[in-house]
Design a protein around this motif. Structure first.
Motif, PDB file in Angstrom:
ATOM      1  N   ALA A 134       0.604  -1.058   0.033  1.00  0.00           N
ATOM      2  CA  ALA A 134       0.351  -0.465  -0.032  1.00  0.00           C
ATOM      3  C   ALA A 134       0.623   1.046  -0.021  1.00  0.00           C
ATOM      4  CB  ALA A 134      -0.858  -0.139   1.622  1.00  0.00           C
ATOM      5  N   GLN A 135       2.161   1.370   0.881  1.00  0.00           N
ATOM      6  CA  GLN A 135       2.826   1.838   0.910  1.00  0.00           C
ATOM      7  C   GLN A 135       3.827   2.972  -0.405  1.00  0.00           C
ATOM      8  OE1 GLN A 135       5.152   1.520   4.156  1.00  0.00           O
ATOM      9  NE2 GLN A 135       3.984   3.424   5.469  1.00  0.00           N
ATOM     10  N   GLU A 136       3.944   1.416  -1.215  1.00  0.00           N
ATOM     11  CA  GLU A 136       5.195   1.484  -2.797  1.00  0.00           C
ATOM     12  C   GLU A 136       3.798   2.056  -3.021  1.00  0.00           C
ATOM     13  OE1 GLU A 136       7.481  -2.652  -2.621  1.00  0.00           O
ATOM     14  OE2 GLU A 136       6.005  -1.932  -3.361  1.00  0.00           O
ATOM     15  N   GLU A 137       2.313   1.790  -3.530  1.00  0.00           N
ATOM     16  CA  GLU A 137       0.888   3.221  -4.398  1.00  0.00           C
ATOM     17  C   GLU A 137       0.736   4.377  -4.621  1.00  0.00           C
ATOM     18  OE1 GLU A 137      -1.953   0.029  -4.176  1.00  0.00           O
ATOM     19  OE2 GLU A 137      -1.400  -1.453  -4.935  1.00  0.00           O
ATOM     20  N   ALA A 138       1.255   4.895  -2.537  1.00  0.00           N
ATOM     21  CA  ALA A 138       1.250   5.697  -1.940  1.00  0.00           C
ATOM     22  C   ALA A 138       2.179   6.218  -2.969  1.00  0.00           C
ATOM     23  CB  ALA A 138       0.833   6.396  -0.880  1.00  0.00           C
TER      24      ALA A 138
END
Length: 591
Positions: A134-138
């Motif tokens: 999720a942090q990678e996508e953000a």
């Protein structure tokens, strides 16, 4: 002809010195008859010292090459075609802020430099941790919002980590590779300046026969004692080893898996890795794939070159002794696989040497350990203990013959050869006033060199035992699941440290008792002391020395005293992204 002479100059002296050393030992042992144990010792001496000699001759050849032919950067060739280059960053549960911050700094610098070549960046994720994904996508959305207009940015995450990094790159080649002339492969801890990437792009375009060009990454970002030891060593004498490597490898160079540019078509057509047959007939992935891929490129007729002076190429290193040993265990499994590939058809002799060298890098430790055990049994007094006074005439000493003291002389020679690369690099740099100033002056420079040598001597026996453990684990197929490298340098608790270094501690105590009782030679004291204090040494390895008061103990380098622009920019981008990720709803939900 000239290239052959350089290669001869790199290998012949090392072989000659090793042969002479072995002849000396044979002559020394022969006084009392060469026993079976001494024969084994001779074999181990030859097998270990040849690599010490070759590293020394590589350093000296590199220094000679720099003296005779100063480095000249490649210039743009008029009329060359513009290149479409992809920058690939394979990641696996790494810190998104660090990965995306680094690539953002690189892309911004590339955009500022301009030029005819076009660049695209691909973050190729194999992550599976939900929060990390999720942090990678953000982070990607934040990065894309501020990415330079002339740079294309992509993020792709595989749902299944098939064949690990090899499969990750292969997937990109099959789906996107045909649209690009070249790819620059970075690791999660890699950082390259825009100028360095442009230099590699120019070098590849100017050499149509080149399939891969490897840069020499400098170690950066170290804050702990152990990290600074690696960083300082890399800066002091690593550059000479790199220069020597470029001299004798020539167009049969090697690939280190990152910070290199690769011709996409050449790699796709000739470097697709096979699987090996493992235990029980199972298919096994080649773990240390980079060496093999370089050999396959060369086998297909493509040149593999090494440019040690590109500048602006950086990587991070493990910050603690335990992290370093854990990384070695992962690498050891792959490097020992190279022994099974030495007889593969079509490989160039230098490629086979690279593969052998990768395996020997780990096999040397059990060989040294075995030699120490055998040497402690043989003893340093030679075939017979020396007697300096005769009963008939006790007032006049009878000096021992040369053969009785040769053991100590040979041992001193071996230790001296181990230090030659460090001393050569140190002296070569010390002769330049600007270099001395870059290290903070000669006094600080000399003090740091001495401190680094002392630390390296203390940690060497511990690393020898740890690499021996890695070899034993690899031989018996004892391997854990691959995990991302710990990069923070936080250190480990006393319980974990005691368990991790239990073997070194016990071995050190056994050696100490043997020395105290007179059963073992006194020359083993330095090794025994290092092993006994392995646990404190491991704890000390995590101490942050970067802000210490004593300058020599900080082991500063020019990059730590004056931070390169790309490093400063990357820190800013990392902090900015981390702040956004910390404030994002996904982070709050995780709490």
């Amino acid at each position: 002809m000239r290239d052959r002479l350089w290669r001869l100059a790199a290998f012949a002296p090392g072989v000659a010195v090793t042969v002479l050393l072995l002849l000396g030992f044979v002559d020394w042992f022969r006084a009392g008859g060469v026993s079976a144990l001494e024969t084994v010792a001779l074999c181990l001496i030859g097998a270990t010292f040849i690599w010490v000699s070759l590293s020394v001759s590589s350093v000296l050849v590199g220094l000679l090459r720099l003296t005779l032919a100063p480095v000249r950067l490649l210039e743009n060739r008029a009329g060359r075609e513009a290149q479409d280059v992809a920058i690939l960053v394979p990641v696996y549960n790494e810190s998104p802020a660090s990965v995306f911050g680094n690539i953002q700094a690189t892309l911004k610098e590339l955009a500022q430099l301009g030029g005819r070549d076009s660049y695209s960046a691909f973050i190729l994720s194999d992550s599976f941790d939900p929060l990390t994904c999720a942090q990678e996508e953000a982070a990607f959305m934040a990065l894309r919002a501020q990415a330079p207009q002339n740079v294309r940015l992509y993020y792709r995450r595989r749902l299944k980590n098939t064949d690990k990094k090899v499969g990750n790159i292969s997937d990109w080649l099959e789906n996107w590779g045909g649209a690009f002339d070249a790819m620059v492969v970075l690791d999660a801890d890699s950082l390259m300046s825009g100028a360095a990437i442009r230099h590699l792009t120019r070098a590849l375009a100017n050499d149509p026969d080149a399939g891969l060009i490897q840069s020499f990454p400098m170690v950066i970002g170290a804050e702990t004692l152990f990290g600074r030891i690696q960083q300082f060593s890399n800066t002091i004498y690593g550059w000479l080893l790199a220069e020597g490597l470029s001299v004798w490898s020539q167009r049969e160079g090697n690939y280190w898996g990152h910070n290199a540019i690769i011709r996409t078509r050449a790699f796709a057509e000739s470097a697709r890795l096979p699987h090996l047959r493992g235990r029980g007939g199972q298919s096994t992935l080649i773990l240390s794939h980079d060496f093999v891929e370089a050999g396959m490129l060369r086998r297909a007729g493509w040149a593999v070159r090494f440019l040690p002076n590109t500048g602006g190429s950086y990587e991070e290193a493990p910050q603690t002794l335990i992290d370093y040993a854990l990384r070695d265990r992962r690498w050891c499994q792959g490097n020992l696989q190279h022994l099974r590939l030495l007889g593969a058809r079509g490989f160039h002799p230098i490629t086979r040497f690279h593969l052998l060298q990768g395996a020997v890098a780990f096999l040397l430790s059990p060989a040294w350990l075995a030699l120490i055990v055998i040497w402690s049994v043989i003893g340093m007094a030679g075939p017979e203990s020396p007697h300096y006074f005769s009963v008939v005439n006790p007032l006049y000493p009878i000096w021992p013959e040369a053969g009785q003291t040769n053991g100590w002389a040979y041992l001193a020679f071996i230790y001296g050869m181990l230090l030659v690369p460090k001393v050569t690099g140190m002296l070569a740099l010390a002769t330049n006033r600007q270099v001395r100033a870059a290290y903070g002056g000669f006094g600080r420079y000399a003090g740091s060199v001495l401190f680094e040598i002392i630390c390296s001597i203390l940690y060497a026996p511990v690393l020898m035992v740890q690499q021996t453990i890695a070899v034993v684990r690899a031989v018996f197929g004892i391997g854990g699941a691959w995990a991302p490298q710990s990069r923070g340098g936080e250190g480990y608790g006393w319980g974990m440290t005691l368990r991790f270094h239990a073997l070194e501690t016990v071995l050190g105590l056994v050696l100490s008792f043997g020395i105290y009782s007179g059963a073992l030679s006194f020359w083993l004291v330095p090794i025994a002391v290092s092993l006994v204090i392995a646990v404190p040494l491991s704890k000390f390895s995590a101490i942050r020395v970067s802000q210490g008061r004593i300058s020599a103990l900080r082991l500063d380098t020019p990059h730590s005293l004056k931070e390169p622009r790309i490093m400063a920019a990357a820190k800013i981008e990392r902090a900015r992204l981390q702040a956004k990720l910390d404030d994002a709803p996904i982070a709050q939900a995780a709490e």
